[in-house]
Design a protein around this motif. Structure first.
Motif, PDB file in Angstrom:
ATOM      1  N   THR C 127      33.347 -26.717 -18.801  1.00 47.04           N
ATOM      2  CA  THR C 127      33.578 -25.905 -17.710  1.00 47.04           C
ATOM      3  C   THR C 127      34.879 -25.718 -17.163  1.00 47.04           C
ATOM      4  OG1 THR C 127      33.282 -27.665 -16.054  1.00 47.04           O
ATOM      5  CG2 THR C 127      31.012 -26.520 -16.754  1.00 47.04           C
ATOM      6  N   SER C 135      28.388 -13.984 -12.897  1.00 42.28           N
ATOM      7  CA  SER C 135      27.272 -14.397 -13.806  1.00 42.28           C
ATOM      8  C   SER C 135      27.321 -15.849 -14.349  1.00 42.28           C
ATOM      9  CB  SER C 135      27.391 -13.294 -14.687  1.00 42.28           C
ATOM     10  OG  SER C 135      28.564 -13.392 -15.437  1.00 42.28           O
ATOM     11  N   ASN C 136      28.598 -16.489 -14.019  1.00 41.53           N
ATOM     12  CA  ASN C 136      28.907 -17.528 -14.461  1.00 41.53           C
ATOM     13  C   ASN C 136      29.366 -18.506 -13.355  1.00 41.53           C
ATOM     14  OD1 ASN C 136      29.438 -19.874 -16.079  1.00 41.53           O
ATOM     15  ND2 ASN C 136      31.005 -18.885 -17.337  1.00 41.53           N
ATOM     16  N   ARG C 142      31.130 -20.775 -22.796  1.00 40.05           N
ATOM     17  CA  ARG C 142      30.312 -20.575 -23.867  1.00 40.05           C
ATOM     18  C   ARG C 142      30.837 -20.776 -25.521  1.00 40.05           C
ATOM     19  NH1 ARG C 142      25.009 -21.464 -22.655  1.00 40.05           N
ATOM     20  NH2 ARG C 142      24.509 -20.495 -20.557  1.00 40.05           N
TER      21      ARG C 142
END
Lengths: 197, 560, 248
Positions: C127, C135-136, C142
């Motif tokens: 992270t 949205s994250n 990812r």
């Protein structure tokens, strides 16, 4: 109204006068104040991932000069008081004057240190070491300036008491000297912690 | 002009009364804030009746309290009650007025510092009140002002809170130095340490707590002020993201540092709230049982131990911050140990009743009400002091009930007892007895109806500081209706305080005029001599063979 | 006494230990309060002025108050040494192995619980603050192989019953407190610190996550949900979430 006892006489069973006891109590709370700030320093430094090389960021030579100046001012402050106990007002004035000048020189050097940091873009928000440096030395400088105000009063208008009540005046100077020594002692701790460690 | 004269008087009695008047006003303000909160908790989202329109659109549009405003009320209720209400009344007012008298001094050791202390207090209080009117309103981060929430709070409310606290701290330091010096240096001839009334002992230890604990908050306030104004990050760790945006600060700070510094002050502060109350209750009980305090010396030793231990229990407020076994065991152990001197003092006060000839005067009623209420407050501290049982109870209304039992029907009852008891000393008149009794019974019933349900809710898991009183949570549903009970009781409590207010103002002019020692008390504050000397212990009541059932401390020994 | 205290249902393995101590402490409180209250009422009646016109100068004799105080101290030491400290120690010193546990990350923010499951590979993806977005909220990368299969939810947690759960707790902004009342779990989520907490759910059910530390104006509505379900139901839920992830 009856006068408050033990403002100049020592109470036999406690061995102190009111002002001296008051000053010691005040200094006890000051110890807790600087103690709290220093424990914040310890906690933040021990928890930090990186810590700058303190002696590289700050100027040890300037601080050493300042340390010598403050110790000298403590000596002159003490000698000012002994001059009064010997009844020598002229000598007192000279020595108290020197104490004041030494304090002013300390402040001048400190101001130079601060402005040099600012000139290099270093401020309290730069990192937590500099933040603590500015807080600790800033609080100390305020204490020093407060002490200088008192000393200036005792040299100037306050000295009139020498004629009306020399004993009380001498004790006032003594209590002011206790405070001054304390401010000195705090600086010694800060010098070691912030510059040398 | 006459009023102005009082504001600059250095007479300890005048300053004591100034403190009393000001702190009673702040108590009223703090109480008014919580009434608004209680309305919102009972009827979430419904407009506050009568006064709802006064709060402004930013705080309560249409009279409906917004969450932001609710948090302001909560934070300021705590701050005002603790720092501007109870402590100034207990230490500033009672300490100032009574300590010099009880030690037989003419004034405090430093009268001008004393006046300065009052001015700093007033200034601090006014800054706190003014903060309601700045952009964003007053501080709204809880009376504990945990960082980073307080660090990053927008507006000026939190900054003013820090300034206000700074002023209050200076005031407390000046006051503490004064009280200690007065007790050490100005004791009347013959008044040895163990002849001091217990009230003086309580003030003595309290002052040491103020003197040595408050600087920690001073330091914390300086550091937080720097964080807020200069952009340092003492309390801001690296990697913060607020509202989805990475925060642009140096980082590297510690959120827990604030809690350590705050609780290092605030746990001793709890004893600052309690000890003077115990002192007042002891005086009132000795006088109204007509017998010496039971175990006076053990009480004095206990108060010393309490004072010392109160400095090493602070982290029991922080069990859930990720504490290992060893440290939590240490703080649990100190917390259990500190309960023992408290038990000793409370037991001594109870046992003092045994064998007495009890007069149920108004001050005595409040002092007697204090005992079981304080007991409940103390006992409910046990499950909170044990880390394991603290887990389900932490930050629930159980905690709120616990400390309110100590401070509201506890300390406040003691302070009321003190007001009724020493009112004739200050004014030469008695307060009305009937009004006093109604005030007592009404307050006792309402206080319990307010705070007892908090334990029920807390055990059910309802959290504190919820704008809607827990309405959303499934586990709160079975105990939600208690919110209405508590709020009704709070409004009832307000009603019964009217009896006190009417009584206070009426008795100032119309109270029954009494002589110099209406309670037939023994301690030196009732002495009419201009310079006193103590000949005996403080509570010589019902001495067999004595002419009266009380022998004042300053009455010379009868030649035999 | 447990019914009497009205605590939420105890649905985790260690809840019994907590509740037992809670009951014991409340018994101690009750005994002391009734004892003191009874004594207080007795003396107030017995020594009222009309019954006792002249006080006894000496008052109570005997040392039984010392015995009572000693008794209280003993009771407290027993509660501390044999109940509180061992239970606490089991919470913080005896973490189960991650292989045998359900491991979850929870990142608190104003006013939501961001939940992060490692996915089938059992590894949490990287992270980064720079990746934060609407949205994250976790800033999950990812593109990191470990993060590709990670399952994230907001305010929703699922646990299989009878298997230890380890929650790695942290916060993005303020101090929050992660409370699962039925699990007897509460732990502050403090920015800058990683706080692990573990428990073993033993009863299936659907309950709420409550924020217990004032974290701002939305503190009151910082509510999440957690479901304790059979392993099969839990696996099904994970599969459903994984399928949802693929769609995106």
């Amino acid at each position: 109204m009856t006068a408050i006892p033990y403002t100049t006489d020592v109470r036999p069973d406690t061995g102190v006068t009111n002002p001296k006891l008051g000053m010691w109590l005040f200094l006890a709370s000051e110890v807790m104040l600087f103690g709290s700030l220093l424990s914040a320093y310890v906690l933040l430094r021990s928890g930090a991932l990186t810590w700058p090389d303190q002696s590289a960021v700050l100027s040890v030579p300037l601080a050493t000069v300042n340390t010598v100046i403050l110790i000298a001012s403590s000596v002159t402050m003490l000698r000012a008081w002994t001059a009064l106990t010997a009844g020598n007002m002229r000598q007192y004035r000279v020595r108290m004057g020197v104490t004041l000048v030494l304090g002013a020189v300390f402040l001048a050097i400190k101001t130079f240190e601060y402005s040099d940091k600012f000139a290099h873009g270093l401020g309290p928000a730069t990192d937590n070491f500099l933040g603590l440096y500015f807080v600790l030395t800033g609080v100390h400088v305020l204490h020093l300036a407060g002490g200088m105000l008192v000393n200036a009063f005792l040299l100037g208008p306050g000295a009139r008491m020498w004629r009306s009540d020399p004993r009380r005046f001498t004790q006032r100077v003594e209590v002011a000297a206790i405070y001054w020594h304390f401010v000195d002692a705090v600086w010694l701790v800060l010098f070691v912690v912030l510059y040398l460690l | 002009m006459r009023f102005f004269k009082y504001l600059v008087s250095t007479d300890h009695k005048v300053i004591g009364l100034l403190y009393a008047g000001t702190s009673l006003c702040f108590l009223l303000i703090g109480f008014a804030l919580v009434l608004v909160m209680r309305w919102q908790l009972a009827y979430p989202g419904e407009p506050v009746p009568l006064v709802g329109g006064l709060f402004g659109v930013a705080n309560a549009p249409g009279g409906i309290v917004l969450p932001e405003f609710y948090n302001q009320l909560g934070a300021m209720h705590g701050t005002i009650m603790v720092f501007l209400g109870v402590v100034p009344l207990a230490v500033g007012a009672f300490g100032n007025y009574l300590v010099p008298l009880q030690v037989g001094a003419h004034d405090m050791a430093f009268p001008r510092l004393n006046l300065g202390s009052y001015w700093f207090y007033l200034a601090g209080g006014l800054v706190m009140l003014a903060s309601f009117f700045v952009t964003g309103g007053a501080a709204n981060n809880g009376w504990t002002s945990y960082a980073p929430l307080s660090d990053l709070a927008p507006g000026h409310g939190q900054t003013l809170w820090l300034v206000g606290m700074g002023l209050i701290i200076v005031s407390s330091l000046l006051g503490a130095i004064n009280v200690i010096t007065t007790i050490v240096q100005l004791r009347a001839p013959g008044l040895t340490w163990f002849r001091l009334p217990f009230f003086v002992w309580a003030q003595f230890i309290t002052s040491f707590l103020l003197l040595l604990a408050f600087p920690a908050l001073q330091a914390a306030a300086i550091l937080q002020g720097m964080d807020r104004l200069v952009g340092t990050s003492f309390f801001l760790p690296s990697g913060l993201a607020v509202s989805g945006q990475a925060l642009n600060v140096a980082g590297g700070g510690s959120a827990l540092l604030w809690q350590h510094l705050f609780w290092f002050l605030a746990h001793p502060e709890v004893y600052v709230l309690i000890l003077p109350a115990l002192g007042i209750v002891a005086e009132v009980i000795a006088n109204n049982t007509r017998k010496p305090l039971w175990g006076y010396r053990s009480m004095v030793y206990s108060v010393f131990v309490l004072g010392f231990l109160s400095f090493i229990v602070w982290a029991h407020h922080m069990f859930l911050t990720g504490m290992g076994t060893t440290i939590s065991a240490f703080f649990q152990a100190t917390t259990m140990i500190i309960s023992i001197p408290s038990v000793i003092i409370l037991s001594a006060l109870m046992l003092s009743l045994y064998g007495g000839s009890i007069r149920f005067t108004t001050p005595m009623l409040f002092a007697l009400g204090f005992l079981p209420m304080f007991g409940i407050g103390g006992l409910t501290g046990l499950p909170l002091g044990l880390a394991t049982t603290d887990v389900p109870l932490h930050d629930t209304t159980y905690v709120v009930g616990h400390f309110h039992y100590l401070v509201a029907p506890g300390t406040l009852f003691a302070l009321f007892a003190g007001i009724y008891y020493w009112f004739p000393l200050a004014t030469g008149r008695m307060m009305n007895d009937l009004l006093g009794r109604v005030h007592f019974v009404g307050s006792l019933v309402c206080m319990n109806l307010i705070f007892m349900p908090m334990f029920v809710q807390g055990l059910a898991g309802v959290n504190r500081r919820l704008w809607d009183g827990g309405e959303q949570y499934a586990h709160a549903q079975s105990v939600l209706s208690l919110n209405v009970t508590m709020s009704m009781a709070a409004f009832g409590l307000a009603f019964f305080q009217l009896f006190f207010m009417v009584n206070l103002f009426m008795s100032l002019r119309g109270g029954r005029v009494v002589g110099a020692n209406p309670w037939q008390a023994t301690t030196l504050e009732w002495s009419t001599e201009s310079s006193v000397r103590a000949y005996r212990d403080p509570y010589v009541y019902s001495l067999p063979g004595a002419a009266a059932d009380f022998v004042p401390q300053d009455q010379p020994a009868e030649p035999s | 006494m447990m019914d009497w205290l009205g605590m939420p249902v105890a649905a985790s393995a260690h809840a019994g230990d907590v509740d037992r101590l809670m009951v014991l402490v409340h018994w101690l409180m009750l005994v002391l309060f009734v004892g003191w209250g009874g004594f207080l009422l007795y003396v107030l009646v017995r020594f009222r002025r009309s019954a006792q016109p002249v006080a006894m100068h000496k008052g109570m004799r005997g040392s039984w108050s010392t015995w009572i105080e000693g008794g209280i101290l003993t009771a407290e030491v027993i509660l501390l040494a044999f109940f509180s400290i061992p239970t606490w120690s089991a919470r913080v010193d005896a973490f189960p192995s991650e292989q045998q546990s359900t491991v979850v990350r929870v990142v608190a923010e104003q006013y939501a619980w961001n939940v992060h499951y490692p996915g089938p590979d059992g590894l949490f993806g990287r992270t980064d603050l720079a990746l934060l977005g609407p949205s994250n909220p976790l800033g999950l990368d990812r593109s990191d192989p470990a993060g590709r299969d990670d399952i994230t939810t907001i305010n929703q947690m699922h646990f299989p019953v009878d298997r230890p759960v380890i929650v790695h707790l942290s916060s993005k902004d303020m101090i929050h407190s992660f409370a699962l009342p039925q699990m007897r779990v509460k732990q502050d989520a403090i920015p800058g610190l990683a706080q692990p907490v573990w428990f073993t759910p033993t009863t299936t059910g659907q309950w709420e996550i409550a924020c217990s530390q004032l974290c701002g104006l939305g503190h009151y509505r910082m509510r999440g949900f957690y479901t304790v379900e059979s392993t099969a139901e839990y696996e099904a839920w994970l599969a459903e979430e994984a399928a949802f992830l693929l769609e995106q």
